[in-house]
Design a protein around this motif. Structure first.
Motif, PDB file in Angstrom:
ATOM      1  N   GLU A  84       0.825  -1.202   0.000  1.00  0.00           N
ATOM      2  CA  GLU A  84       0.000   0.000   0.000  1.00  0.00           C
ATOM      3  C   GLU A  84       0.860   1.254   0.000  1.00  0.00           C
ATOM      4  N   LYS A  85       1.988   1.235   0.716  1.00  0.00           N
ATOM      5  CA  LYS A  85       2.874   2.400   0.755  1.00  0.00           C
ATOM      6  C   LYS A  85       3.459   2.686  -0.634  1.00  0.00           C
ATOM      7  N   GLN A  86       3.847   1.638  -1.364  1.00  0.00           N
ATOM      8  CA  GLN A  86       4.397   1.825  -2.713  1.00  0.00           C
ATOM      9  C   GLN A  86       3.337   2.385  -3.667  1.00  0.00           C
ATOM     10  N   LEU A  87       2.095   1.932  -3.519  1.00  0.00           N
ATOM     11  CA  LEU A  87       1.039   2.453  -4.367  1.00  0.00           C
ATOM     12  C   LEU A  87       0.753   3.924  -4.056  1.00  0.00           C
ATOM     13  N   GLU A  88       0.873   4.289  -2.787  1.00  0.00           N
ATOM     14  CA  GLU A  88       0.692   5.698  -2.417  1.00  0.00           C
ATOM     15  C   GLU A  88       1.744   6.564  -3.106  1.00  0.00           C
ATOM     16  N   ASN A  89       2.987   6.106  -3.085  1.00  0.00           N
ATOM     17  CA  ASN A  89       4.065   6.868  -3.736  1.00  0.00           C
ATOM     18  C   ASN A  89       3.833   6.956  -5.239  1.00  0.00           C
ATOM     19  N   MET A  90       3.312   5.873  -5.838  1.00  0.00           N
ATOM     20  CA  MET A  90       3.040   5.883  -7.265  1.00  0.00           C
ATOM     21  C   MET A  90       1.958   6.918  -7.608  1.00  0.00           C
ATOM     22  N   ALA A  91       0.924   7.004  -6.758  1.00  0.00           N
ATOM     23  CA  ALA A  91      -0.138   7.979  -6.985  1.00  0.00           C
ATOM     24  C   ALA A  91       0.392   9.405  -6.891  1.00  0.00           C
ATOM     25  N   ARG A  92       1.309   9.656  -5.951  1.00  0.00           N
ATOM     26  CA  ARG A  92       1.888  11.001  -5.811  1.00  0.00           C
ATOM     27  C   ARG A  92       2.702  11.354  -7.064  1.00  0.00           C
ATOM     28  N   ARG A  93       3.503  10.389  -7.537  1.00  0.00           N
ATOM     29  CA  ARG A  93       4.318  10.665  -8.721  1.00  0.00           C
ATOM     30  C   ARG A  93       3.440  10.916  -9.947  1.00  0.00           C
ATOM     31  N   SER A  94       2.275  10.255  -9.980  1.00  0.00           N
ATOM     32  CA  SER A  94       1.369  10.428 -11.123  1.00  0.00           C
ATOM     33  C   SER A  94       0.459  11.640 -10.956  1.00  0.00           C
ATOM     34  N   ARG A  95       0.592  12.324  -9.812  1.00  0.00           N
ATOM     35  CA  ARG A  95      -0.226  13.503  -9.520  1.00  0.00           C
ATOM     36  C   ARG A  95      -1.723  13.183  -9.564  1.00  0.00           C
ATOM     37  N   CYS A  96      -2.069  12.046  -8.967  1.00  0.00           N
ATOM     38  CA  CYS A  96      -3.471  11.625  -8.856  1.00  0.00           C
ATOM     39  C   CYS A  96      -3.931  11.771  -7.409  1.00  0.00           C
ATOM     40  N   ASP A  97      -5.228  11.876  -7.230  1.00  0.00           N
ATOM     41  CA  ASP A  97      -5.803  12.019  -5.885  1.00  0.00           C
ATOM     42  C   ASP A  97      -5.961  10.679  -5.171  1.00  0.00           C
ATOM     43  N   GLY A  98      -5.909   9.596  -5.917  1.00  0.00           N
ATOM     44  CA  GLY A  98      -6.097   8.300  -5.295  1.00  0.00           C
ATOM     45  C   GLY A  98      -5.582   7.176  -6.164  1.00  0.00           C
ATOM     46  N   MET A  99      -5.693   5.965  -5.625  1.00  0.00           N
ATOM     47  CA  MET A  99      -5.166   4.775  -6.291  1.00  0.00           C
ATOM     48  C   MET A  99      -6.195   3.656  -6.164  1.00  0.00           C
ATOM     49  N   ILE A 100      -6.499   2.969  -7.280  1.00  0.00           N
ATOM     50  CA  ILE A 100      -7.375   1.800  -7.256  1.00  0.00           C
ATOM     51  C   ILE A 100      -6.592   0.625  -7.808  1.00  0.00           C
TER      52      ILE A 100
END
Length: 634
Positions: free
Chosen positions: A554-570
């Protein structure tokens, strides 16, 4: 509704119960329901003859396997109308398939002396979840004492349009050789050797000696006793009844109906005579007799079954007044107003609809056929089509009750790994694929298919768009509220899948073994009457390394969402549904359709909700029932 109507009334039941059930089937068909009538014992298709149910002469087969039939063409409800024997096997089979069952015992033929045995048999199958319809209040109290709560009291009903005083036929009376001033007594039904029938005939013989040609008796019906009546009682007119129309003309043309069975007040002949405006003389006991004999103009005249004197007194009084007492005929007609079959059939229809809304009868995994939830987007992951443990039927039912603009499949929809190891592609897997294709074709639903690690073969065709179908590795979804979510399967953040493929394959085999154990363990739990328990899910929650892996993932997906400049991750992949905030990133995981049966729904206002199949079906049923009740009130 699609209703399978099962009954044990046969071609010999030309009166009473067969008429009641035939009218009910005809009424359901006129109301637009799809009804199939079959014999409960043989499975033979039944058709309605003039008076009864008979086997369909065009039916090639001797019967039908209900399990095969209901699996291929599942009815909304099974209506079991029984008159002689409680048949439990259709109830057990229907409930195993989560089909609601209604047990109709209003035409039970054996009388009150069998109520204790009947109640015990109903109680034995009641744990399967069924609704019982009866018409006897004492029997209802008996069932209540056995903690059987789903019981409805309904009369059998009578067709007041068919059985009407206006059908009186003077030509018919003339054909009997009876003058206009003669008081005509009648007996109707199926006549078999019976001491009570002979006793009533002897009473009329004595009445005839006193009143002479001013009284007459017509015996209308069929049975083995008719030749003997013709020989021993030459003054009696024998009139065969071959149709309901003929029966209604007979009842309207006689002046008094004579009954011989103490249980006749709960029978159809009793109701049809009253509806025709014809008073009835019948043997009754106790409170029943007291409630029936109300005043001189009462249309029902009761006597104790063995009280010959009281019966003769009633017959003598009616011989002098029945032909001229119009108030008695009006009261007879008015007495059947609450028994109108159209009203009764409407109440039965409403009862069936309510049964479809009750989870304990319908089954937790089923919602009413017409219950639909409209939303904007649905996210599904890890269905694993091609494996034995995938819940393809449950996923298909879920989609059946969804109307969405877009469906996002977040990887591992098809398990190519399992298929390469020799797993079997089953019919239920194909049905789910066809359901998705129908969504695109009929509802113009857009489908986005993201590849996962188990269906990585799709990567060869990505990116690609075929009409409403889009294949991609990742997808950015924008909600109605304007928030953006990066949709990705997530196997790229699993070091084992990314760098040690052989270990991932070994882990997949281990997971299959765990599911195999889980399957047999839950069969044992189901045999003991306990609910489903996921062994693998419990292990994942308790094993520290698995918990730590999920946290790191979950932590890696959070970082991926930040790099993609998205508000969330599914995401998906880990078979663990989630809906949480990590900092200012909204992380959601679709879960799977192997054990947890979870999905993500974007509502029409842009809210994202993680739902679980069983809970969502129950909530949908409640919402549908509220809507239905509001529509009924309006």
């Amino acid at each position: 509704m699609r209703i399978d109507f099962l009954t044990d009334v046969g071609s010999s039941s030309t009166c009473g119960s067969a008429v009641v059930f035939r009218q009910l089937v005809d009424s359901f068909k006129l109301r637009g329901h799809r009804v199939s009538s079959r014999d409960v014992d043989t499975g033979c298709k039944l058709v309605e003859s003039e008076l009864a149910f008979v086997a369909d002469p065009d039916d090639d087969v001797s019967g039908v396997d209900f399990k095969s039939r209901w699996s291929k063409k599942r009815p909304d409800i099974v209506y079991l109308a029984l008159t002689r024997t409680i048949t439990s096997s259709p109830v057990r089979l229907a409930r195993s398939l989560e089909i609601p069952v209604v047990l109709d015992l209003r035409a039970w033929l054996d009388g009150e002396e069998t109520f204790d045995r009947l109640a015990a048999e109903v109680a034995e199958i009641n744990h399967h979840g069924l609704h019982v319809i009866i018409q006897d209040e004492s029997f209802a109290a008996l069932l209540s004492s056995l903690e059987i709560s789903r019981v409805s009291l309904l009369d059998q009903g009578v067709d007041r349009r068919m059985f009407h005083p206006g059908r009186r036929d003077d030509t018919l009376r003339t054909s009997w050789g009876i003058s206009a001033n003669t008081v005509v007594f009648g007996m109707a039904g199926r006549f078999e050797p019976d001491a009570r029938c002979y006793a009533m005939l002897e009473r009329f013989r004595r009445l005839k000696l006193h009143w002479g040609p001013r009284v007459a008796l017509v015996v209308a019906g069929e049975g083995r006793l008719l030749p003997a009546i013709r020989d021993e009682f030459p003054d009696v007119v024998i009139h065969p009844v071959k149709s309901r129309d003929a029966k209604s003309r007979v009842f309207a043309s006689i002046d008094v109906l004579l009954c011989t069975d103490p249980s006749c007040v709960s029978g159809q002949t009793f109701r049809e005579a009253l509806s025709s405006g014809t008073p009835v003389v019948c043997p009754c006991t106790g409170d029943c007799a007291d409630s029936m004999n109300e005043g001189d103009a009462s249309p029902v005249h009761c006597f104790e079954p063995d009280d010959d004197y009281s019966c003769m007194k009633i017959l003598d009084a009616l011989a002098g007044s029945a032909g001229t007492d119009d108030s008695m005929r009006r009261n007879a007609r008015e007495m059947t107003f609450p028994m109108d079959s159209r009203r009764i059939h409407g109440e039965v229809e409403q009862l069936l609809r309510l049964c479809l809304l009750q989870p304990e009868i319908r089954g937790s995994g089923r919602a009413p056929r017409d219950a639909v939830h409209t939303c904007r987007t649905v996210f599904l992951s890890d269905i694993h089509l091609g494996t034995k443990d995938c819940k393809a039927d449950e996923c298909r039912r879920f989609l059946k009750h969804i109307r969405a603009d877009k469906i996002v499949l977040v990887g591992d929809i098809i398990d190519a790994w399992a298929l390469s190891r020799g797993s079997v592609w089953r019919n239920k897997h194909g049905r789910l694929v066809r359901a998705l294709l129908r969504k695109m074709d009929r509802e113009q639903t857009e489908i986005v298919y993201l590849r996962g690690n188990h269906d990585e073969v799709m990567e060869k065709f990505m990116p690609m768009t075929l009409g409403k179908l889009r294949l991609a590795g990742e997808y950015v979804h924008t909600t109605r509220s304007g928030r953006t979510y990066l949709c990705i399967h997530g196997d790229g953040f699993d070091n084992v899948c990314s760098h040690f493929r052989w270990l991932a394959l070994l882990g997949s085999l281990g997971y299959d073994v765990l599911l195999w154990i889980n399957r047999f363990y839950n069969r044992f739990r189901a045999w003991r009457g306990k609910e489903y328990y996921s062994v693998s899910k419990a292990i994942k929650q308790k094993v520290k390394s698995a918990v730590n892996f999920i946290g790191d993932y979950e932590k890696q997906l959070e970082n991926m969402a930040r790099r993609s400049r998205c508000d969330g991750m599914i995401a998906g992949h880990i078979h663990h549904g989630a809906d949480k905030w990590i900092g200012n990133i909204h992380y959601m995981n679709c879960g799977d359709w192997v054990e947890s049966m979870t999905a993500i729904i974007e509502e029409s206002d842009g809210r994202l909700n993680l739902i679980q199949y069983d809970e969502w079906m129950r909530r949908l049923t409640v919402e549908h029932s509220v809507t239905y009740e509001c529509d009924e009130m309006s």
